[in-house]
Design a protein around this motif. Structure first.
Motif, mmCIF file in Angstrom:
data_model
loop_
_atom_site.group_PDB
_atom_site.id
_atom_site.type_symbol
_atom_site.label_atom_id
_atom_site.label_comp_id
_atom_site.label_asym_id
_atom_site.label_seq_id
_atom_site.Cartn_x
_atom_site.Cartn_y
_atom_site.Cartn_z
ATOM 1 N N ALA A 15 -26.661 -13.543 45.195
ATOM 2 C CA ALA A 15 -27.834 -13.422 46.285
ATOM 3 C C ALA A 15 -28.927 -12.726 45.592
ATOM 4 O O ALA A 15 -29.591 -13.503 45.904
ATOM 5 N N ASN A 16 -29.205 -12.779 44.360
ATOM 6 C CA ASN A 16 -30.175 -12.323 43.970
ATOM 7 C C ASN A 16 -30.983 -12.775 42.765
ATOM 8 O O ASN A 16 -31.386 -12.599 41.625
ATOM 9 N N ARG A 17 -29.533 -14.127 42.508
ATOM 10 C CA ARG A 17 -29.697 -14.114 41.522
ATOM 11 C C ARG A 17 -30.194 -15.848 41.391
ATOM 12 O O ARG A 17 -29.043 -16.647 41.429
ATOM 13 N N PRO A 18 -30.860 -16.527 41.380
ATOM 14 C CA PRO A 18 -31.224 -17.752 42.085
ATOM 15 C C PRO A 18 -30.858 -19.354 41.119
ATOM 16 O O PRO A 18 -29.941 -20.104 41.391
ATOM 17 N N ASN A 19 -30.110 -18.479 39.875
ATOM 18 C CA ASN A 19 -29.847 -20.082 38.682
ATOM 19 C C ASN A 19 -27.647 -19.291 39.035
ATOM 20 O O ASN A 19 -27.134 -20.737 38.450
ATOM 21 N N ALA A 20 -27.405 -18.698 39.532
ATOM 22 C CA ALA A 20 -26.160 -18.535 39.562
ATOM 23 C C ALA A 20 -25.670 -19.410 40.878
ATOM 24 O O ALA A 20 -26.272 -19.601 42.265
ATOM 25 N N PHE A 21 -24.305 -20.147 40.873
ATOM 26 C CA PHE A 21 -23.631 -20.828 42.142
ATOM 27 C C PHE A 21 -21.971 -20.149 42.049
ATOM 28 O O PHE A 21 -21.607 -19.021 41.008
ATOM 29 N N ALA A 22 -21.501 -19.979 43.661
ATOM 30 C CA ALA A 22 -20.359 -19.599 43.516
ATOM 31 C C ALA A 22 -19.588 -20.782 44.545
ATOM 32 O O ALA A 22 -19.574 -21.311 44.997
ATOM 33 N N ILE A 23 -17.913 -20.253 43.430
ATOM 34 C CA ILE A 23 -16.955 -21.077 44.206
ATOM 35 C C ILE A 23 -15.200 -20.701 44.869
ATOM 36 O O ILE A 23 -15.513 -20.005 43.359
ATOM 37 N N ALA A 24 -15.217 -19.946 45.736
ATOM 38 C CA ALA A 24 -14.091 -18.677 45.848
ATOM 39 C C ALA A 24 -12.662 -19.811 45.786
ATOM 40 O O ALA A 24 -12.709 -20.920 46.317
ATOM 41 N N LEU A 25 -11.439 -19.336 45.237
ATOM 42 C CA LEU A 25 -10.414 -19.901 44.998
ATOM 43 C C LEU A 25 -9.727 -18.862 44.365
ATOM 44 O O LEU A 25 -9.819 -18.476 44.368
ATOM 45 N N ASP A 26 -8.235 -19.654 44.481
ATOM 46 C CA ASP A 26 -7.003 -19.254 44.428
ATOM 47 C C ASP A 26 -6.354 -19.686 42.127
ATOM 48 O O ASP A 26 -6.162 -21.145 42.878
ATOM 49 N N VAL A 27 -6.260 -18.906 41.687
ATOM 50 C CA VAL A 27 -5.851 -20.355 40.730
ATOM 51 C C VAL A 27 -4.695 -20.280 40.646
ATOM 52 O O VAL A 27 -4.305 -21.382 39.978
ATOM 53 N N THR A 28 -3.744 -20.063 41.798
ATOM 54 C CA THR A 28 -2.074 -20.540 41.592
ATOM 55 C C THR A 28 -2.350 -21.966 42.386
ATOM 56 O O THR A 28 -1.069 -22.384 42.903
ATOM 57 N N GLN A 29 -3.234 -22.723 43.320
ATOM 58 C CA GLN A 29 -3.989 -23.438 43.828
ATOM 59 C C GLN A 29 -4.416 -24.661 43.207
ATOM 60 O O GLN A 29 -5.233 -24.426 42.695
ATOM 61 N N PRO A 30 -3.404 -25.593 42.168
ATOM 62 C CA PRO A 30 -3.722 -26.337 40.912
ATOM 63 C C PRO A 30 -4.926 -27.273 41.472
ATOM 64 O O PRO A 30 -6.443 -27.294 40.658
ATOM 65 N N GLY A 31 -5.305 -27.744 43.091
ATOM 66 C CA GLY A 31 -5.903 -28.627 44.112
ATOM 67 C C GLY A 31 -7.277 -28.050 43.437
ATOM 68 O O GLY A 31 -8.161 -28.900 44.002
#
Ligand code: NAP
Length: 254
Positions: free
Chosen positions: A52-68
């Motif tokens: 939210a307050n970090r313009p250079n940051a990026f997020a990708i939500a994922l579960d590591v048990t899902q290889p895809g």
């Protein structure tokens, strides 16, 4: 042993397991130092709050048990540019003794702590090896050095990670790819909040993040801390089993 990383400005970093604890603190520190950090984990809310307050940051939500999911994220992150550093920090821990053996939870440790790394390697190795760039870092633990009480499900996954990193280093270092294993002692995070015993040499996640960045700066293969605790455990594992088991029993009272 690895090309030292001293200047983080503009570096692209992907931290898997960054919604809390050590991964979150490391993401925060690297963002402050000028890196462009992508944070991943399951908790979308926490990831959103981070970016939210970090313009250079990026997020990708994922579960590591899902290889895809890991493959999709890696492809998305490397469409235009390579990633300078990938850190696998996702982890699961429940104190477990033989008397309370729980197969389902033991499997969960294996799925998140070890198979998740294999899923990540499957996603990123072909591109990394073909372009000979980047650094792969995995967070293991001093609990992986040798057997400790209450570590029936957790310890073996961390020992496997240390071994995996050693073999990866042998294969990837000649190709110009960095490999490191991070072995923290006790750090105060949601993961260790369940511990009812005294945790010696306990660090904050922010202290752990500083130790990790210091290790990258020195180009270390094994980044272990705090030294007063990790060196002591390294010494213990050199002892004959007859002395090791007796000492561990006396030191832990278990
Ligand atoms: N704290 C210590 O004393 C200590 C000592 C040695 C090593 N370590 C290691 O350090 C690493 C970080 O742990 P921590 O202490 O910072 O604990 P933590 O705050 O509980 O962090 C664990 C991270 O793993 C993520 N995670 C768990 N399962 C996941 C899954 N299926 N998919 C994606 N992400 C997942 C969690 O995010 P979500 O729940 O949002 O998915 C969280 O971001 C772990 O590998 C741990 O074993 C910790």
């Amino acid at each position: 042993m690895n090309p030292p990383i001293k200047d983080w400005r503009g570096k692209r970093v992907w931290i898997v397991g960054a919604s809390s604890g050590i991964g979150h603190a490391l993401a925060d520190l690297l963002d402050t130092l000028g890196a462009r950090v992508c944070v991943s984990a399951r908790n979308q809310q926490s990831l959103n709050a981070f970016v939210a307050n970090r313009p250079n940051a990026f997020a990708i939500a994922l579960d590591v048990t899902q290889p895809g999911a890991l493959a999709l994220a890696f492809d998305q992150l490397t469409v235009h540019e390579h990633i300078d550093l990938i850190v696998y920090c996702a982890g699961h821990y429940t104190a477990m003794r033989a008397q309370d053996f729980d197969l389902e939870d033991a499997r969960k440790h294996f799925d998140i702590n070890y198979l998740g790394v294999l899923n990540l390697l499957d996603a990123c190795l072909p591109k990394m090896t073909s372009c000979g760039k980047g650094h792969f870092s995995v967070v293991s633990s001093v609990a992986g050095y040798s057997g400790l009480p209450k570590s029936l499900a957790y310890g073996p996954t961390k020992a496997a990670l240390i071994h995996l990193a050693e073999v990866l280093y042998l294969d990837l270092h000649p190709l110009g790819i960095g490999v490191s294993v991070i072995n923290p002692g006790f750090v105060q995070t949601p993961l260790t909040a369940q511990n009812t015993f005294h945790m010696p040499a306990l660090l904050t996640p922010e202290q752990a993040a500083r130790e990790i960045v210091d290790g990258y700066r020195k180009g270390e293969f094994e980044i272990h801390f705090p030294k007063r605790f990790s060196r002591f455990l390294k010494l213990l594992r050199l002892l004959p089993y007859s002395i090791y088991f007796t000492l561990i029993g006396k030191l832990t009272g278990l």
